[in-house]
Design an enzyme around this catalytic site. Structure first.
Site, PDB file in Angstrom:
ATOM      1  N   GLU A 339       0.828  -1.191   0.000  1.00  0.00           N
ATOM      2  CA  GLU A 339       0.000   0.000   0.000  1.00  0.00           C
ATOM      3  C   GLU A 339       0.867   1.247   0.000  1.00  0.00           C
ATOM      4  OE1 GLU A 339      -3.839  -1.627   2.611  1.00  0.00           O
ATOM      5  OE2 GLU A 339      -2.592   0.000   3.381  1.00  0.00           O
ATOM      6  N   CYS A 340       0.617   2.144  -0.926  1.00  0.00           N
ATOM      7  CA  CYS A 340       1.214   3.476  -0.961  1.00  0.00           C
ATOM      8  C   CYS A 340       2.743   3.420  -0.912  1.00  0.00           C
ATOM      9  CB  CYS A 340       0.639   4.339   0.151  1.00  0.00           C
ATOM     10  SG  CYS A 340       0.826   6.113  -0.147  1.00  0.00           S
ATOM     11  N   ALA A 341       3.362   3.545   0.244  1.00  0.00           N
ATOM     12  CA  ALA A 341       4.818   3.459   0.326  1.00  0.00           C
ATOM     13  C   ALA A 341       5.317   2.140  -0.241  1.00  0.00           C
ATOM     14  CB  ALA A 341       5.274   3.619   1.774  1.00  0.00           C
ATOM     15  N   LEU A 343       3.951   0.435  -2.625  1.00  0.00           N
ATOM     16  CA  LEU A 343       3.882   0.575  -4.076  1.00  0.00           C
ATOM     17  C   LEU A 343       5.129   1.261  -4.610  1.00  0.00           C
ATOM     18  CD1 LEU A 343       2.403   0.787  -6.880  1.00  0.00           C
ATOM     19  CD2 LEU A 343       1.334   2.871  -5.986  1.00  0.00           C
ATOM     20  N   SER A 436      -0.912  -0.788  -4.590  1.00  0.00           N
ATOM     21  CA  SER A 436      -1.808   0.318  -4.875  1.00  0.00           C
ATOM     22  C   SER A 436      -1.545   1.460  -3.906  1.00  0.00           C
ATOM     23  CB  SER A 436      -3.262  -0.161  -4.726  1.00  0.00           C
ATOM     24  OG  SER A 436      -4.161   0.903  -4.587  1.00  0.00           O
TER      25      SER A 436
END
Length: 462
Positions: A339-341, A343, A436
């Site tokens: 998630e986020c980081a 990704l 994502s």
């Protein structure tokens, strides 16, 4: 079950909720009480300070991502064994998910918890007007019990006297404390808000202690406790991760080991996520990508959550051994949730420096903040869930990935500008990778933990 509790709210962001809430937690803990800290909304950073103050995990209560029906059960789960609970609100008291009325607002959560509300008012640059402000907030929604005020950033004894006289005359809401302006308790911020407690170590501990001392000297803690004890019993049953997911490994079989990234670069996590993985049958092993040169021995699944890799990009890039190990794990079919980081870390590059190279995308910092709740549809079957599943999550970043998604996007959602596709539900040579920008609270979707654990067990079995 009855746990004394109160909600710390404010008319708007920036009034000092986090300072007062963290200070209350620290001051009550210093009295020898077991304090359960909670935060309304998706924010990861404030609960880190709460956890330092309380000596137990800070937990989130997000009615958008988890559903209103889970708020009281999650609260009771997190507050088990506590003498008192302090719930810090989000934004202004009545500010909720955009365009959805009160949903996920502090007011909404206070009603779901049947908890009295203490309003933190930034008293700088006003005197008698404070009574009109408090009166308005107290009368706006009769179902919200605004039961006390803490005045913040008070300039002097004379200023405090004027404020108290106005409130006694015009609001009917008692003043529980008056906090002077203090540079000593200021917490440094940067592009996404406060600097996480995990990054500040001794400084963060000192800041939390200072907040506790300031609040203890400025707030009537006995009155606060008396108010918290007026909260009526909750009829809900505590949330139980073991009741949410069935074990995915056969009895007597060794648990598949799922490595969870942590440390300063990957500090964003919800405690319930790892509790669900454990309930699903996984052995959860934390590791720090800034310092580990390999994945934990026997890793069969990998979770890389949010955080600030952009601040540690040189150190992450220099750790070539771990980057290669993660790339090899993904290429071997190992299930990965990012998630986020996570990704950004799995891409080719971040701000021009090599990352793991699992995904064919590069990321860079920008000036633009992407922030908000999302209602997403899974577009493909993946290692986490089936295509067509609908989930609610949250975006919070100042980076962009180019391209934004692969041939198999993870999600689709609607924006004012149209349909938006985002993320990677598998990639060439790494079909079991789900990555994502979308942050998810797995308590709202416990099947995510079960699916990932089953995939880890299958990967271990070969």
């Amino acid at each position: 079950m009855n746990i004394p509790r109160l909600v710390v709210a404010a008319p708007s962001s920036g009034a000092g909720k986090t300072t007062i809430a963290t200070g209350l937690i620290a001051a009550l803990a210093a009295r020898g009480l077991a304090v359960s800290p909670h935060k309304v909304g998706p924010d990861y950073i404030d609960p880190g300070y709460h956890g330092l103050a309380a000596g137990r995990p800070g937990r989130n209560l997000d009615a958008f991502m988890c559903g209103p029906e889970r708020i009281a059960p999650l609260f009771l789960h997190g507050a088990a064994g506590a003498d008192v609970a302090v719930v810090e609100g989000v934004m202004g008291l009545f500010d909720g998910a955009s365009g959805r009325g009160e949903l996920a607002s502090t007011a909404h959560v206070s009603k779901l918890l049947r908890a009295p509300v203490v309003l933190v008012v930034d008293a700088s640059s006003q005197s008698r007007s404070v009574a009109a402000l408090v009166h308005g907030f107290a009368s706006w929604d009769p179902e919200v019990r605004l039961a006390g005020v803490i005045l913040n950033r008070v300039a002097s004894d004379r200023h405090e006297l004027l404020l108290r006289e106005a409130l006694e005359e015009g609001s009917g809401v008692p003043v529980l404390g008056s906090v002077r302006r203090s540079a000593a308790v200021a917490t440094p911020s940067r592009h996404l808000g406060l600097i996480p407690a995990v990054e500040r170590s001794a400084e963060a501990l000192r800041a939390v202690a200072d907040m506790g001392e300031l609040v203890a000297a400025s707030v009537d803690l006995d009155a606060v406790l008396a108010l918290a004890r007026t909260a009526p019993p909750l009829t809900a049953e505590p949330w139980d991760p073991a009741a949410e997911v069935a074990p995915t490994v056969a009895p007597g079989t060794a648990r598949p080991r799922i490595a969870v990234a942590g440390g300063a670069a990957f500090s964003f996590s919800y405690a319930e996520n790892t509790e669900l993985l454990t309930a699903a049958g996984a052995e959860v092993v934390p590791f720090d990508p800034l310092h580990a040169d390999a994945l934990p021995e026997g890793t069969a699944g990998l979770v890389i959550g949010g955080g600030f890799p952009e601040l540690y990009v040189r150190e992450l890039s220099a750790n070539g051994q771990l980057r290669a190990a993660i790339a090899a794990f993904a290429a071997s079919g190992g299930p990965v949730s990012a998630e986020c980081a996570g990704l950004l870390y799995l891409g080719r590059e971040l701000d021009g420096l090599p990352m793991c190279g699992v995904l064919d995308t590069s990321a860079r910092m920008t000036e633009r903040l992407t922030l908000g709740y999302r209602e997403a549809v899974a577009l493909e079957d993946s290692t986490l869930l089936r295509g067509g599943a609908r989930l609610r999550g949250h975006e919070f970043h100042r980076t962009v990935c180019e391209p934004e998604h692969g041939e198999r996007p993870a999600w689709g959602w609607r924006l004012p500008t149209g349909l938006h596709f985002e993320g990677f539900a598998g990639a060439a040579g790494a079909e079991n990778v789900h990555a994502s920008y979308l942050h998810l609270h797995w308590a709202g979707y416990p099947q995510l933990a079960a699916t990932l654990t089953a995939a880890a067990a299958a990967h271990r079995a070969g």
